[in-house]
Design an enzyme around this catalytic site. Sequence first.
Site, mmCIF file in Angstrom:
data_model
loop_
_atom_site.group_PDB
_atom_site.id
_atom_site.type_symbol
_atom_site.label_atom_id
_atom_site.label_comp_id
_atom_site.label_asym_id
_atom_site.label_seq_id
_atom_site.Cartn_x
_atom_site.Cartn_y
_atom_site.Cartn_z
ATOM 1 N N LYS A 175 44.044 36.518 44.738
ATOM 2 C CA LYS A 175 43.002 35.911 43.892
ATOM 3 C C LYS A 175 42.922 34.413 44.160
ATOM 4 C CE LYS A 175 41.680 35.803 38.948
ATOM 5 N NZ LYS A 175 42.101 36.187 37.579
ATOM 6 N N SER A 202 38.674 39.064 35.020
ATOM 7 C CA SER A 202 38.238 38.098 36.000
ATOM 8 C C SER A 202 38.746 38.383 37.421
ATOM 9 C CB SER A 202 38.685 36.701 35.584
ATOM 10 O OG SER A 202 40.097 36.586 35.635
ATOM 11 N N SER A 224 42.428 40.303 32.339
ATOM 12 C CA SER A 224 41.838 40.073 33.666
ATOM 13 C C SER A 224 42.504 40.790 34.836
ATOM 14 C CB SER A 224 41.802 38.580 33.973
ATOM 15 O OG SER A 224 40.789 37.954 33.253
#
Lengths: 485, 95
Positions: A76, A151, A175
């Site tokens: 990420k 997310s 997330s």
Amino acid sequence: MSDITSLTLTELVKNIKDKKISSEETTKAFIDRGEKSRDLNAYITEDFSNALLKAKSFDQKPNFDLKLPGVPMAVKDLFCTKDVKTTAGSKILNNFIPPYESTVTQNIWDVGAILLGKLNCDEFAMGSSNETSFFGNVQSPIDKGLVPGGSSGGSASALAANLTPITIGTDTGGSIRQPASFTGTVGLKPTYGSCSRYGIVAFASSLDQAGPMSKDVKDCALLQEIISTYDEKDSTSIDFKRNEYSKELTNNIKGKKIGVPKEYRVDRMPKEIEDLWTKGIEYAKDCGAEIIEISLPHTNYALPTYYIVAPAEASSNLARYDGVKYGFRSKGENLIDMYEKTRSEGFGSEVQRRIMIGTYVLSSGYYDAYYLKAQKVRKLIKNDFEEAYKKVDAILTPSTPSAAFKIGEKTNDPVSMYLNDIFTVPVNLAGLPAISIPAGVDVKGYPLGLQIIGKAFDEQNILNIAYAMEEKIQFRNKITDWWIK
Amino acid sequence: MTIDLKTIKHISKLSRISVDDAKANKLAGDLNSIFDFIEKLNELNTDNVEPLTSVAETTLKSRADEVKSENIRDQILKNSPDENEDFFVVPRVVE
């Protein structure tokens, strides 16, 4: 051997150790697939040529004692990676090149893994659909026009689409678990203090945790034992005895007491979620667990509490983006004007909205009514879990109140977007570990997940329960490669 | 409770985020619906509840107060949006 990119991490490591495939072959396979899959928009930054160089150099002097020998993986874009652009999905960090490495990613490179690139996410991890990223929304590989969740949406999409064998995300209110649930993958949010926050772009510091996202529970256990270390660079890192989670993994959960909280039967819960939960309870019983009805009476107050605490911390953390030392800067007539224009043009609308909420609840005259009140309710939510854990070893709930939705479906109504996190947020508020595993599909065939919540530092126990249930569930993700021309 | 435009302008000033009238109107709508949702907390009596200060009930570790400089000034300055050799540059603040 089946296609390299569809192997689990554990299988991939075994093949590399057995010298059946090289790091270079493996890396090439993931790069090829990544290049064919750009329509998913999973990557913000591809680091493919460096990855190939690193793979070649691994093959020249291989060390097969390492846990991830020459294994390529993407992460990420919220983790600072030395000399590789790190954006947090924001225009304001569009040109930021960290001069240092996050502890969690360093731990991964130290055991032989190779960075493929940085994965898309909601801006500053604020979102539940990966639609707030400055770099555009991410497509779910599950179906065209579907959100991957957020997310950590780029991470979930890349993992489910076989662009990376495993990945890491961050979880502030769900997330990791919500996108894992939306894409038929496994996601673990560790206990607060288990994984170092050093070098992770901060959103809400008392809630943020990094964690693994994987194709199965065994892979998840393996990555968790790699990334979870005590770190003096993070003052909230906790020095406790960490297991070799993958070695101690067992499907024997006979006699484990698993709680089912009645408050999670929310109003208007879709029948398929209700059915999934019932099925999950049956699976747990089949594994020899004992099911006990419990009460978490303050569950309904978790989301409102979260939407005070998280924006408050975010407004403070994001004060550093002022256009002075790094990142985007707008032209201003004077210093104040420069700050205001930089932040107005550099942050997207969801981030601005949360900064405004946070600033308001911390402002003079409102602090007691909102922030202090929320911290008191947070205590009550934590107490609920402590009471429950006197009776049970773990708690079983659905991961999300629905399956994945269409891109654009919820962007105009922030509160309906926030409701996505109704089952995941209480865990962050209480600092507990929780794992989401794929457990079924809805009427359209979209994946649904079950969440297992543990006691603090009891990752091994929830991994074991997840491992045992995974065996019973036998979930298979259906990915048709529709995006590859 | 409603958050009016004047309040929005005040928060935007505190947040150092410039907002024009159109954006302020949109924000007022959004914030009001979010605060309607947040007001649910007022149902709870929390008079005798201690606020949570940390989820992990451990005492922070202390460490030696040592400088651990990696001497990366140039790398840090490279990220600066408006740099010269030695300093961060900002718009003039003294006349």
